[in-house]
Design a protein around this motif. Structure first.
Motif, PDB file in Angstrom:
ATOM      1  N   SER A  80      45.994  29.444  25.596  1.00 54.18           N
ATOM      2  CA  SER A  80      45.491  30.322  26.653  1.00 54.18           C
ATOM      3  C   SER A  80      44.167  30.923  26.182  1.00 54.18           C
ATOM      4  N   VAL A  81      43.523  31.681  27.065  1.00 57.34           N
ATOM      5  CA  VAL A  81      42.260  32.348  26.739  1.00 57.34           C
ATOM      6  C   VAL A  81      42.422  33.836  27.010  1.00 57.34           C
ATOM      7  N   LEU A  82      42.061  34.644  26.041  1.00 50.16           N
ATOM      8  CA  LEU A  82      42.097  36.091  26.203  1.00 50.16           C
ATOM      9  C   LEU A  82      40.689  36.651  26.049  1.00 50.16           C
ATOM     10  N   GLN A  83      40.306  37.526  26.960  1.00 55.50           N
ATOM     11  CA  GLN A  83      39.067  38.261  26.785  1.00 55.50           C
ATOM     12  C   GLN A  83      39.442  39.611  26.183  1.00 55.50           C
ATOM     13  N   VAL A  84      38.809  39.946  25.055  1.00 56.66           N
ATOM     14  CA  VAL A  84      39.195  41.141  24.310  1.00 56.66           C
ATOM     15  C   VAL A  84      37.957  41.948  23.928  1.00 56.66           C
ATOM     16  N   ASN A  85      38.171  43.078  23.245  1.00 58.17           N
ATOM     17  CA  ASN A  85      37.041  43.848  22.729  1.00 58.17           C
ATOM     18  C   ASN A  85      36.735  43.408  21.297  1.00 58.17           C
ATOM     19  N   THR A 100      43.583  37.908  30.816  1.00 54.91           N
ATOM     20  CA  THR A 100      44.359  36.793  30.278  1.00 54.91           C
ATOM     21  C   THR A 100      44.278  35.609  31.236  1.00 54.91           C
ATOM     22  N   PHE A 101      44.065  34.422  30.679  1.00 56.32           N
ATOM     23  CA  PHE A 101      43.946  33.208  31.489  1.00 56.32           C
ATOM     24  C   PHE A 101      44.865  32.138  30.905  1.00 56.32           C
ATOM     25  N   LYS A 102      45.688  31.531  31.754  1.00 53.89           N
ATOM     26  CA  LYS A 102      46.679  30.561  31.280  1.00 53.89           C
ATOM     27  C   LYS A 102      46.729  29.299  32.134  1.00 53.89           C
ATOM     28  N   ASP A 103      45.736  29.083  32.990  1.00 53.46           N
ATOM     29  CA  ASP A 103      45.818  27.977  33.944  1.00 53.46           C
ATOM     30  C   ASP A 103      45.400  26.627  33.380  1.00 53.46           C
TER      31      ASP A 103
END
Length: 213
Positions: A80-85, A100-103
């Motif tokens: 998955s892809v997480l956008q974080v600080n 959060t992206f899981k597609d």
């Protein structure tokens, strides 16, 4: 009578020419922004050399600007892809991401300048350098001297630009987009205010021609 018919034919030809011109300008508007495929052929995955900052090296070679977007391609059942600080990026903390992206086919558009931090949703993958910092510069449609100066300079590295760049606003989850072409960089959005103005003028001229007819 013959002269009137001839003038009408000329008017129709002029109207069609203006219509084609307007269409061309609208197409040109969609050439300014770009979609970058992260990792290109390899996609979003653990780097072959887990000790190397593969994705940051890739990002440093690109010039990201407002309106551009990133395309993450990965196995939805494994990653998955997480956008974080910044802090979460450095520690690979996946407990409270900004988004959060899981597609498996995630497109994220940049709406502000500054640094964007991404990590894998799998902590072990992140620790193996499946993470990336992207520094977004000014809008492509901004023709100010600041933008021109930025365009002539070499792309800044995340380590030198992150401290002074403003933090981006949270990015909400984006629905899967249509797969892009084979090329990692493809057109994706409008970019020029000038072209938009010309298109409007051309459309107005075409409408005026209809009134003449």
């Amino acid at each position: 009578m013959a002269n009137t018919i001839l003038r009408l034919k000329h008017h129709r030809k002029a109207f069609h020419a203006l219509g084609l011109f307007s269409t061309l300008l609208l197409v040109m508007q969609r050439v300014g922004a770009f979609e970058f495929k992260v990792g290109e052929a390899n996609g979003w995955t653990v780097p072959t050399d887990s000790n190397a900052n593969t994705y940051n090296q890739w990002a440093e070679m690109k010039r990201f600007q407002i309106g551009d977007s990133l395309l993450f391609v990965y196995s939805a059942d494994k990653d998955s892809v997480l956008q974080v600080n910044k802090e979460e990026y450095e520690s690979c903390n996946s407990t409270s991401p900004t988004a959060t992206f899981k597609d498996g086919h995630t497109s994220i558009k940049f709406d502000k300048n500054g640094p964007y931090y991404f990590i894998s949703g799998v902590p072990e993958n992140c620790k193996k350098n499946e993470k990336m910092v992207v520094v977004v510069m000014a809008d492509r449609s901004n023709q100010s001297s600041t933008t021109n100066q930025t365009s002539s300079a070499s792309p800044p590295s995340p380590s030198s630009s992150i401290e002074n760049a403003p933090a981006p606003s949270p990015v909400t989850e984006i629905a899967p987009s249509t797969p892009s072409a084979e090329s990692p960089t493809t057109p994706s959005g409008a970019s020029s205010v000038f072209v938009s103005a010309i298109a409007s003028i051309a459309a107005f001229a075409g409408s005026s021609m209809l009134l003449v007819l």
